[in-house]
Design a protein around this motif. Sequence first.
Motif, PDB file in Angstrom:
ATOM      1  N   ARG A 179      40.588  46.342  14.254  1.00  0.00           N
ATOM      2  CA  ARG A 179      41.704  45.958  15.130  1.00  0.00           C
ATOM      3  C   ARG A 179      41.208  45.485  16.480  1.00  0.00           C
ATOM      4  O   ARG A 179      41.762  44.552  17.069  1.00  0.00           O
ATOM      5  N   SER A 180      40.172  46.122  16.958  1.00  0.00           N
ATOM      6  CA  SER A 180      39.673  45.655  18.253  1.00  0.00           C
ATOM      7  C   SER A 180      39.025  44.291  18.103  1.00  0.00           C
ATOM      8  O   SER A 180      39.109  43.445  18.996  1.00  0.00           O
ATOM      9  N   TYR A 181      38.393  44.052  16.999  1.00  0.00           N
ATOM     10  CA  TYR A 181      37.858  42.717  16.778  1.00  0.00           C
ATOM     11  C   TYR A 181      38.985  41.690  16.781  1.00  0.00           C
ATOM     12  O   TYR A 181      38.889  40.615  17.385  1.00  0.00           O
ATOM     13  N   GLN A 212      45.398  49.553  22.729  1.00  0.00           N
ATOM     14  CA  GLN A 212      45.460  48.533  21.685  1.00  0.00           C
ATOM     15  C   GLN A 212      46.888  48.042  21.496  1.00  0.00           C
ATOM     16  O   GLN A 212      47.131  46.837  21.448  1.00  0.00           O
ATOM     17  N   LEU A 237      47.622  43.558  15.019  1.00  0.00           N
ATOM     18  CA  LEU A 237      46.958  44.292  16.088  1.00  0.00           C
ATOM     19  C   LEU A 237      47.504  45.703  16.229  1.00  0.00           C
ATOM     20  O   LEU A 237      46.820  46.592  16.705  1.00  0.00           O
ATOM     21  N   LEU A 275      41.776  41.991  18.178  1.00  0.00           N
ATOM     22  CA  LEU A 275      42.304  41.865  19.535  1.00  0.00           C
ATOM     23  C   LEU A 275      41.488  40.883  20.342  1.00  0.00           C
ATOM     24  O   LEU A 275      42.017  40.018  21.044  1.00  0.00           O
TER      25      LEU A 275
END
Lengths: 669, 246, 99
Positions: A647-649, B89, C22, A651
């Motif tokens: 998910r951070s990727y 996030q 996300l 993002l």
Amino acid sequence: MSVTAWCWLVLLFPLLGSILVALGFRALPARTAGAIGTLAIGLSFACGVAALLNLLGEGTEARHHASSLWEYASVAGLQIKLGIFADPLSVFMVLVVTGVSTLIHLYSFGYMRSDQGYHRFFSYLNFFVFSMLLLVLAGNFVLLIVGWAFVGFASYALISFWYRRTTATRAGMKAFVINVVGDIGLVLAAFLIFRELGSFEYGTVFAQAPHVFHANQWSVTAICLLLLLGAFAKSAQLPLHTWLPDAMEGPTPVSSLIHAATMVTAGVYLIARTHALFVLAPTAADIAAFLGLATLLVAATIALVMTDLKRAIAYSTMSQIGYMVVGVSIGAYGAGLFHLMTHAFFKALLFMAAGSIIAAMANEQNIDRMSGFGKAMRFTSITMLCGALALAAFPLTSGFFSKDEILAYAGARGGMYIVFTVLGYFGAFLTAIYTFRLIFRVLPGKPCPEAQELIDTGHLHHAHPFNPATGEEEDADVGFPGAEHHIAERSASMRVAMAVLAFLALFAGFVQVPGVDNAIANFLDPVFADSPLAAIHTSTSWSWIGLAIGGAISLAGIGVAYWLYVASPEAPGALERRFGALHTFLSNKWYFDEAIDLLVVRPVLAIGRFANRVFERFVVDGLVTGTEEAVRGAGGVVRALQNGLVRSYALILIAGFAGLALYFLTAQS
Amino acid sequence: MEVTIFFIAAIGALAGAVGVVASRNPFYSVLALIAHLFSLAVLFLLLTAAFVAAAQVVVYAGAVMVLYVFVVAYVGGGGESAWDSIPGQRFLGMLLASVVFVELSAAILSSALRALDTHGPDVSSGFGNPAAIGRLLLEKFLLPFEATSILLLLAAVGAVVLAARKRDQLPSGGDGSGDPATSLPSEDGGLATRERDAGAPSERFAREERPPAGASGTTPIRRGASEEGAPVARSVSRPATSSGGI
Amino acid sequence: MDIAWYIVLSALLFCTGAAGILIRRSPMVILLCLELMLNAANLALVAFSRMVGNQQGQVFALVVMVIAACEVVVGLGLIVAIFRRRLPLDVDDLRELRG
């Protein structure tokens, strides 16, 4: 064969000898190694004689030959060849070097017999002779510098021969460092020569120099001063002389070969070889002459109070080289080189005799403890006396003819140079005094215990091995001289060598008697023909007058020494008390060591400490560590991005896309 | 008229999209997506892409979504934990997505493409027909057509390989139901231990298979277990998520 | 309706799908959001095809549909395989491939 072919052979044999002995040090027994070493130099001497004969067979004008084996470099106008130059000067030096070296190798064959490092000694000694020959035979400045550096290394290796003795290693380092200072001068001079004249070859340089330089131009003066720097370091003249007394830590054959007969004369050879440049820079030549004169006197005064036998002879060497430097600087080329030759004979002899006596004293070098060896060791005493007579320029010895010829020339040149004559005679007076001071303290009189032991029992005095300078105990293993020593009376090879040198010291002067024959000067004339100074000749009568004065002074000096040390033994003590401060000043060698320590060594150490504490720690380390930390930090940041979370990727991907779209939206088209 | 249909379809698509994103239950997300797909089909019809609309309904909503339904039924799927495992996030995600939307809209609306402001050129009545599309597929785009068929084959084979049951794997996740304790220790080491010894999971499953083997005769209980398979699987996977969670 | 409306709608749906990827942690839902994005692209393709008056965009959309189907198949196969191995179905826990 041609002259140059013989000269190449001259170079080859010592090199081969050195390599053979070095590689075969386990296989060869000691005597064989010594024989190989001596034979190599003997063959070299024979080739030198052959070269001489060849040279004499040619007309005087044609007596210069250059020969090169191959080219090192030929690029951008720079041409460096492995080339030699054979002319009377170099052949003369070759003969002196190889001749004296052969005798000294013969001496070492017996003297160093019980040393554990026998093979190493002969290998180093041969290598030294090879380097010295390379130096004198070199045909261009580059090869000269190569030979110069090799000689410096050989000197270092041989001074520190007994490497476990700290005083020896320290002395070796001191000699090497001071020599390097001289090397810098020599190399810079070579650079300047190349810059001004475009070549390193002797022929080109000396032929072109008069056309390129006019008298006393700054460039040629600079070249000559830099050459002097090199020459003075190698020849132990003021102010770069402090290494020579310390160099007596080496074995006696080393002292006699390197620091009396050959290496220290390299500076004299250099000045003689580059006389064409010195003629164009009279200022530099005068500086050289005055420094030589100063050395002459300073060393003579110090030798008056020295109590260490070898060091006293070392100061004597320094003083005599001062004479030679004066000679070749003021234009007495033939005389200066003649003195070089005779000095090699009698000084080497003196060191050999001193070695024999020190061996009898079980490594004790203090003359205060020595006496009466005249009765105990006849042969050594007689030869020592021969050498001393020559050194003191006793009438009709070799030293008599050579030294006074220089002074006569100075007188003939006139003007300011009369100073050299006057002070030169004063120096000769001092020379006679200190030389016979040594003789009269060591040889006559009641035998000291060691001498008595020799007379009574015929055994050499044995003591635990010790360092004569500090008295520290040593062992008999490699790296130390050990307990056993050899004297001339017991060793045939030592006797042969010393006898030959005694003969030469006494009678070699007869090759150059004024008015009778002029063998050396005539032989060397073609080399120096281009110098206007060589045209100055003293008339025969003036020469004989000068000789007579010199002889009288020598006898007077001997007489003074006799009075001081034999007739009235309490006189030296009284003089010492009366002139206490002067005595201290002279005993401390005019405080040169302390001055150099204060002016040079301490500032350099301080700079080193500063560099270490401040510069190294903060600037260099800071830069390096700083860079390292910056990189590590950057790496850490990048590493944090790779956390494995999809998910951070995603993002980051969307963020990048957003940024890109923003850019394209706002960019002017 | 067209406008009305457009807005209804658009709202439906949006609602479906939001439903996909916002539903706690993955099953509801699947249903929302199906609704979204139908709305899209209507929009395709509005754009005179009849065949595409039909394919959307038949293939996409009909086959692909059914596949989804099956897998959701098999896997189940609990809610996700409310807390954010990656700080920031959620906020950043929504923010960036809206930023991208704004940028895209700006790009579209300020575009110099004049044709965007029109309905498009007048087209023949056969525009978007199966016949027309078919002709294109077999004449101009024959190569891409064939390539996509091969791709489909590859994907099918790949999926079968991926999901193939290994020799000693459990048919469902709920067979250790009577004894969650025995299944837990295998999860205590986290992923690392599992990944380190690839052969060990099979051992572990082999060990766990034996106790239930004794209960193999009780098929009604089995079927009952399969009904509760989803909740039981949920109970097994929940400890899994909680132990594997940071 | 102007074509621009369709394109903007497509952008909106695309961003919704992106936000979903996300935000969500379940691989199932992430795949669904991926579908959203693909469909948004499809919508854009068909709209442009209508704008240009050419049917190539529609063919493109069909191919995209096929691709989406393949990708769904493989993705679901992965999810089933993960589930079978008793791994947590959480994208944040499946992070072995880290630097």
